[in-house]
Write a protein that holds these residues in place. Structure first.
Motif, mmCIF file in Angstrom:
data_model
loop_
_atom_site.group_PDB
_atom_site.id
_atom_site.type_symbol
_atom_site.label_atom_id
_atom_site.label_comp_id
_atom_site.label_asym_id
_atom_site.label_seq_id
_atom_site.Cartn_x
_atom_site.Cartn_y
_atom_site.Cartn_z
ATOM 1 N N ALA A 63 0.831 -1.209 0.000
ATOM 2 C CA ALA A 63 0.000 0.000 0.000
ATOM 3 C C ALA A 63 0.867 1.262 0.000
ATOM 4 O O ALA A 63 0.569 2.222 -0.731
ATOM 5 N N ILE A 64 1.927 1.261 0.784
ATOM 6 C CA ILE A 64 2.833 2.411 0.823
ATOM 7 C C ILE A 64 3.508 2.596 -0.531
ATOM 8 O O ILE A 64 3.595 3.715 -1.054
ATOM 9 N N MET A 65 3.964 1.505 -1.129
ATOM 10 C CA MET A 65 4.604 1.589 -2.438
ATOM 11 C C MET A 65 3.644 2.145 -3.490
ATOM 12 O O MET A 65 4.014 2.994 -4.298
ATOM 13 N N GLN A 66 2.407 1.687 -3.471
ATOM 14 C CA GLN A 66 1.415 2.179 -4.436
ATOM 15 C C GLN A 66 1.117 3.657 -4.200
ATOM 16 O O GLN A 66 0.973 4.426 -5.156
ATOM 17 N N ARG A 67 1.023 4.045 -2.926
ATOM 18 C CA ARG A 67 0.762 5.456 -2.605
ATOM 19 C C ARG A 67 1.911 6.325 -3.097
ATOM 20 O O ARG A 67 1.692 7.382 -3.684
ATOM 21 N N TRP A 68 3.135 5.874 -2.866
ATOM 22 C CA TRP A 68 4.289 6.662 -3.291
ATOM 23 C C TRP A 68 4.387 6.755 -4.811
ATOM 24 O O TRP A 68 4.666 7.822 -5.344
ATOM 25 N N THR A 69 4.192 5.653 -5.514
ATOM 26 C CA THR A 69 4.324 5.697 -6.969
ATOM 27 C C THR A 69 3.213 6.515 -7.634
ATOM 28 O O THR A 69 3.415 7.048 -8.720
ATOM 29 N N SER A 70 2.072 6.634 -6.998
ATOM 30 C CA SER A 70 0.994 7.448 -7.569
ATOM 31 C C SER A 70 1.114 8.927 -7.183
ATOM 32 O O SER A 70 0.391 9.759 -7.724
#
Length: 99
Positions: A63-70
């Motif tokens: 979830a953190i990775m997805q939040r950061w990449t978006s």
């Protein structure tokens, strides 16, 4: 720790390390993640930095990775990898010799 996220970027990238550490600090304070290490890889071709961030949950890490990449403000020069941590059990040699 169930997962580790490796954040890799070129050492010459201006402000990337401090930007990432600014994002990691709140995660550490909330207990969602823990900064494991910051390392530098040097070879003849390039110099890269790696930040390892440990998570208790792989879902939280994703979830953190997805939040950061978006997030448009997240540095595009950062490569992220998620590794799931598997426990390894071993017996120390002394324990085998002296049960």
């Amino acid at each position: 720790m169930e997962a580790v996220v490796f954040l890799e970027f070129a050492s010459g990238a201006s402000g990337v390390r401090s930007c990432l550490l600014d994002r990691i600090a709140p995660l550490s304070l909330s207990g969602d993640a823990r900064l494991s290490f910051v390392g530098t890889e040097r070879d003849d071709i390039r110099t890269a930095e790696v930040i390892a961030l440990g998570f208790r949950s792989a879902q939280t890490a994703k979830a953190i990775m997805q939040r950061w990449t978006s997030d448009p403000a997240f540095p595009k020069a950062v490569e992220m990898r998620l590794l799931r941590v598997e426990p390894v059990w071993s017996i120390e040699p002394l324990a085998v010799m002296f049960p």
